[in-house]
Design a protein around this motif. Structure first.
Motif, PDB file in Angstrom:
ATOM      1  N   ALA A  40      -6.462   7.079  -4.865  1.00 14.22           N
ATOM      2  CA  ALA A  40      -5.572   7.823  -3.973  1.00 14.22           C
ATOM      3  C   ALA A  40      -4.336   8.269  -4.756  1.00 14.22           C
ATOM      4  CB  ALA A  40      -5.159   6.965  -2.793  1.00 14.22           C
ATOM      5  N   PRO A  41      -3.916   9.514  -4.565  1.00 15.57           N
ATOM      6  CA  PRO A  41      -2.721   9.972  -5.280  1.00 15.57           C
ATOM      7  C   PRO A  41      -1.465   9.251  -4.785  1.00 15.57           C
ATOM      8  CG  PRO A  41      -3.440  11.608  -3.685  1.00 15.57           C
ATOM      9  CD  PRO A  41      -4.481  10.522  -3.696  1.00 15.57           C
ATOM     10  N   ASP A  42      -0.520   9.041  -5.678  1.00 14.52           N
ATOM     11  CA  ASP A  42       0.740   8.398  -5.316  1.00 14.52           C
ATOM     12  C   ASP A  42       1.641   9.452  -4.676  1.00 14.52           C
ATOM     13  OD1 ASP A  42       3.080   6.993  -5.057  1.00 14.52           O
ATOM     14  OD2 ASP A  42       3.381   6.673  -7.199  1.00 14.52           O
ATOM     15  N   ASP A  43       1.857   9.324  -3.364  1.00  9.86           N
ATOM     16  CA  ASP A  43       2.698  10.299  -2.665  1.00  9.86           C
ATOM     17  C   ASP A  43       4.117   9.769  -2.452  1.00  9.86           C
ATOM     18  OD1 ASP A  43       2.304   8.398  -0.748  1.00  9.86           O
ATOM     19  OD2 ASP A  43       1.221   9.707   0.633  1.00  9.86           O
ATOM     20  N   SER A  44       4.437   8.651  -3.081  1.00  9.37           N
ATOM     21  CA  SER A  44       5.762   8.025  -3.031  1.00  9.37           C
ATOM     22  C   SER A  44       6.159   7.510  -1.649  1.00  9.37           C
ATOM     23  CB  SER A  44       6.845   8.993  -3.539  1.00  9.37           C
ATOM     24  OG  SER A  44       6.582   9.311  -4.883  1.00  9.37           O
ATOM     25  N   ARG A  45       5.210   7.471  -0.724  1.00 12.63           N
ATOM     26  CA  ARG A  45       5.512   6.908   0.592  1.00 12.63           C
ATOM     27  C   ARG A  45       5.272   5.403   0.555  1.00 12.63           C
ATOM     28  NH1 ARG A  45       2.263  10.397   4.904  1.00 12.63           N
ATOM     29  NH2 ARG A  45       0.608   9.803   3.490  1.00 12.63           N
ATOM     30  N   ALA A  46       6.001   4.688   1.398  1.00 11.42           N
ATOM     31  CA  ALA A  46       5.842   3.232   1.477  1.00 11.42           C
ATOM     32  C   ALA A  46       4.453   2.884   2.011  1.00 11.42           C
ATOM     33  CB  ALA A  46       6.900   2.650   2.398  1.00 11.42           C
ATOM     34  N   LEU A  47       3.899   1.770   1.514  1.00 11.22           N
ATOM     35  CA  LEU A  47       2.617   1.299   2.030  1.00 11.22           C
ATOM     36  C   LEU A  47       2.829   0.666   3.395  1.00 11.22           C
ATOM     37  CD1 LEU A  47       1.201  -0.327  -1.210  1.00 11.22           C
ATOM     38  CD2 LEU A  47       0.606   1.893  -0.231  1.00 11.22           C
ATOM     39  N   VAL A  48       1.980   1.010   4.350  1.00 10.78           N
ATOM     40  CA  VAL A  48       2.093   0.505   5.714  1.00 10.78           C
ATOM     41  C   VAL A  48       0.866  -0.360   6.011  1.00 10.78           C
ATOM     42  CG1 VAL A  48       2.263   1.141   8.140  1.00 10.78           C
ATOM     43  CG2 VAL A  48       3.366   2.565   6.405  1.00 10.78           C
ATOM     44  N   PRO A  49       1.052  -1.644   6.381  1.00 10.99           N
ATOM     45  CA  PRO A  49      -0.096  -2.499   6.711  1.00 10.99           C
ATOM     46  C   PRO A  49      -0.875  -1.939   7.900  1.00 10.99           C
ATOM     47  CG  PRO A  49       1.911  -3.798   6.493  1.00 10.99           C
ATOM     48  CD  PRO A  49       2.318  -2.357   6.488  1.00 10.99           C
ATOM     49  N   VAL A  50      -2.195  -2.018   7.801  1.00  5.23           N
ATOM     50  CA  VAL A  50      -3.084  -1.576   8.872  1.00  5.23           C
ATOM     51  C   VAL A  50      -4.017  -2.742   9.194  1.00  5.23           C
ATOM     52  CG1 VAL A  50      -4.898   0.057   9.481  1.00  5.23           C
ATOM     53  CG2 VAL A  50      -2.987   0.799   8.058  1.00  5.23           C
ATOM     54  N   PRO A  51      -4.133  -3.135  10.468  1.00  6.98           N
ATOM     55  CA  PRO A  51      -5.030  -4.235  10.826  1.00  6.98           C
ATOM     56  C   PRO A  51      -6.475  -3.916  10.443  1.00  6.98           C
ATOM     57  CG  PRO A  51      -3.637  -3.618  12.686  1.00  6.98           C
ATOM     58  CD  PRO A  51      -3.442  -2.578  11.625  1.00  6.98           C
ATOM     59  N   LEU A  52      -7.178  -4.913   9.912  1.00  9.22           N
ATOM     60  CA  LEU A  52      -8.570  -4.732   9.524  1.00  9.22           C
ATOM     61  C   LEU A  52      -9.519  -4.941  10.702  1.00  9.22           C
ATOM     62  CD1 LEU A  52      -8.502  -6.616   6.112  1.00  9.22           C
ATOM     63  CD2 LEU A  52      -8.462  -4.151   6.494  1.00  9.22           C
ATOM     64  N   GLY A  53      -9.125  -5.796  11.649  1.00  4.07           N
ATOM     65  CA  GLY A  53      -9.986  -6.060  12.798  1.00  4.07           C
ATOM     66  C   GLY A  53     -11.259  -6.810  12.440  1.00  4.07           C
ATOM     67  N   LEU A  54     -11.178  -7.713  11.481  1.00  4.41           N
ATOM     68  CA  LEU A  54     -12.355  -8.480  11.065  1.00  4.41           C
ATOM     69  C   LEU A  54     -12.603  -9.649  12.007  1.00  4.41           C
ATOM     70  CD1 LEU A  54     -11.598  -8.640   7.236  1.00  4.41           C
ATOM     71  CD2 LEU A  54     -13.192  -7.112   8.403  1.00  4.41           C
ATOM     72  N   PRO A  55     -13.858  -9.919  12.364  1.00  3.61           N
ATOM     73  CA  PRO A  55     -14.159 -11.061  13.231  1.00  3.61           C
ATOM     74  C   PRO A  55     -13.744 -12.374  12.568  1.00  3.61           C
ATOM     75  CG  PRO A  55     -16.126  -9.720  12.837  1.00  3.61           C
ATOM     76  CD  PRO A  55     -15.038  -9.183  11.969  1.00  3.61           C
ATOM     77  N   GLY A  56     -13.061 -13.223  13.300  1.00  3.16           N
ATOM     78  CA  GLY A  56     -12.651 -14.524  12.794  1.00  3.16           C
ATOM     79  C   GLY A  56     -11.414 -14.500  11.915  1.00  3.16           C
ATOM     80  N   TYR A  57     -10.770 -13.348  11.782  1.00  2.00           N
ATOM     81  CA  TYR A  57      -9.592 -13.226  10.930  1.00  2.00           C
ATOM     82  C   TYR A  57      -8.459 -12.646  11.756  1.00  2.00           C
ATOM     83  CZ  TYR A  57      -6.421 -11.578   7.275  1.00  2.00           C
ATOM     84  OH  TYR A  57      -5.326 -11.341   6.490  1.00  2.00           O
TER      85      TYR A  57
END
Length: 61
Positions: A40-57
């Motif tokens: 992915a190209p570096d667009d200088s934006r901050a990384l934003v956590p995204v929920p994975l939605g994994l079972p049991g996690y």
């Protein structure tokens, strides 16, 4: 990080018999998964956590 069945999976990989092999990666002691897209190209934006939605996690807030 805790891995289950890792040693068996490595032996199967070396023997060329990995069909149906399952390895479980499980964070512990407050660890969390962090995944990045390597190409992915570096667009200088901050990384934003995204929920994975994994079972049991439970995703971190």
């Amino acid at each position: 990080m805790r891995l289950s069945a890792c040693a068996r999976a490595c032996r199967q990989l070396r023997a060329g018999r990995v069909a149906g092999t399952k390895v479980v990666f499980r964070p512990q002691d407050g660890e969390h998964f962090r995944l990045y897209l390597a190409d992915a190209p570096d667009d200088s934006r901050a990384l934003v956590p995204v929920p994975l939605g994994l079972p049991g996690y439970t995703d971190p807030c």
